[in-house]
Design a protein around this motif. Sequence first.
Motif, PDB file in Angstrom:
ATOM      1  N   MET A   1      27.879  46.612  60.552  1.00 39.72           N
ATOM      2  CA  MET A   1      28.909  47.309  59.817  1.00 39.72           C
ATOM      3  C   MET A   1      29.822  48.022  60.814  1.00 39.72           C
ATOM      4  SD  MET A   1      28.352  50.162  56.923  1.00 39.72           S
ATOM      5  CE  MET A   1      29.541  50.272  55.654  1.00 39.72           C
ATOM      6  N   ALA A   2      31.090  47.928  60.575  1.00 38.45           N
ATOM      7  CA  ALA A   2      32.073  48.527  61.475  1.00 38.45           C
ATOM      8  C   ALA A   2      32.141  50.030  61.241  1.00 38.45           C
ATOM      9  CB  ALA A   2      33.436  47.913  61.244  1.00 38.45           C
ATOM     10  N   GLY A   3      32.104  50.772  62.337  1.00 34.10           N
ATOM     11  CA  GLY A   3      32.222  52.215  62.259  1.00 34.10           C
ATOM     12  C   GLY A   3      33.677  52.647  62.300  1.00 34.10           C
ATOM     13  N   TYR A   4      33.871  53.945  62.222  1.00 31.15           N
ATOM     14  CA  TYR A   4      35.222  54.506  62.201  1.00 31.15           C
ATOM     15  C   TYR A   4      36.006  54.129  63.456  1.00 31.15           C
ATOM     16  CZ  TYR A   4      38.915  58.000  62.464  1.00 31.15           C
ATOM     17  OH  TYR A   4      40.131  58.614  62.592  1.00 31.15           O
ATOM     18  N   TYR A   5      35.377  54.237  64.601  1.00 32.82           N
ATOM     19  CA  TYR A   5      36.094  53.979  65.848  1.00 32.82           C
ATOM     20  C   TYR A   5      36.339  52.495  66.068  1.00 32.82           C
ATOM     21  CZ  TYR A   5      35.456  58.868  66.447  1.00 32.82           C
ATOM     22  OH  TYR A   5      35.500  60.216  66.235  1.00 32.82           O
TER      23      TYR A   5
END
Length: 71
Positions: free
Chosen positions: A1-5
Amino acid sequence: MAGYYDIVLGLIPVALLGITAALTVVGIPLTTAVPVSALVAIGVIGHAMFVNAPIDSSEETPATHPTINSD
Protein backbone atom coordinates in the motif's frame (compact mmCIF):
# COMPACT_ATOMS: atom_id res chain seq x y z
CA MET A 1 0.00 0.00 0.00
CA ALA A 2 1.32 3.41 -0.93
CA GLY A 3 2.03 5.76 1.94
CA TYR A 4 1.65 9.51 2.05
CA TYR A 5 5.20 10.23 0.94
CA ASP A 6 4.95 7.75 -1.94
CA ILE A 7 1.92 9.66 -3.16
CA VAL A 8 3.76 12.96 -2.78
CA LEU A 9 6.67 11.65 -4.83
CA GLY A 10 4.22 10.60 -7.53
CA LEU A 11 2.36 13.92 -7.50
CA ILE A 12 5.45 16.03 -8.15
CA PRO A 13 5.97 14.93 -11.78
CA VAL A 14 2.21 14.71 -12.32
CA ALA A 15 1.91 18.34 -11.27
CA LEU A 16 4.85 19.46 -13.39
CA LEU A 17 3.96 17.54 -16.54
CA GLY A 18 0.21 17.06 -16.26
CA ILE A 19 -0.77 20.57 -15.27
CA THR A 20 1.63 22.06 -17.81
CA ALA A 21 0.11 19.91 -20.56
CA ALA A 22 -3.45 20.67 -19.46
CA LEU A 23 -2.85 24.41 -19.33
CA THR A 24 -1.12 24.34 -22.72
CA VAL A 25 -4.06 22.48 -24.27
CA VAL A 26 -6.46 25.05 -22.85
CA GLY A 27 -4.48 27.78 -24.60
CA ILE A 28 -2.23 29.21 -21.91
CA PRO A 29 1.30 29.84 -23.22
CA LEU A 30 4.01 27.40 -22.17
CA THR A 31 5.98 30.19 -20.52
CA THR A 32 3.06 30.73 -18.15
CA ALA A 33 1.97 27.10 -17.75
CA VAL A 34 5.36 25.86 -16.50
CA PRO A 35 5.65 28.33 -13.59
CA VAL A 36 2.04 27.70 -12.57
CA SER A 37 2.59 23.95 -12.47
CA ALA A 38 5.89 24.45 -10.65
CA LEU A 39 4.06 26.43 -7.96
CA VAL A 40 1.65 23.52 -7.50
CA ALA A 41 4.59 21.09 -7.21
CA ILE A 42 6.28 23.39 -4.69
CA GLY A 43 3.03 23.47 -2.72
CA VAL A 44 2.91 19.68 -2.62
CA ILE A 45 6.53 19.52 -1.47
CA GLY A 46 5.95 22.24 1.13
CA HIS A 47 2.94 20.40 2.51
CA ALA A 48 4.95 17.21 2.85
CA MET A 49 7.85 19.00 4.55
CA PHE A 50 6.12 21.45 6.87
CA VAL A 51 2.42 20.61 7.33
CA ASN A 52 2.64 16.83 7.44
CA ALA A 53 6.29 16.53 8.39
CA PRO A 54 7.84 13.12 8.88
CA ILE A 55 8.56 12.17 12.47
CA ASP A 56 11.45 10.17 13.81
CA SER A 57 10.03 6.90 15.09
CA SER A 58 13.03 6.32 17.35
CA GLU A 59 12.10 9.22 19.62
CA GLU A 60 10.48 8.08 22.83
CA THR A 61 7.15 9.60 23.69
CA PRO A 62 6.11 10.13 27.31
CA ALA A 63 3.65 7.25 27.01
CA THR A 64 6.36 4.76 26.02
CA HIS A 65 9.13 6.09 28.27
CA PRO A 66 9.27 4.21 31.58
CA THR A 67 9.09 6.41 34.62
CA ILE A 68 11.15 5.87 37.73
CA ASN A 69 9.20 5.56 40.94
CA SER A 70 10.75 7.21 43.96
CA ASP A 71 8.80 5.05 46.44
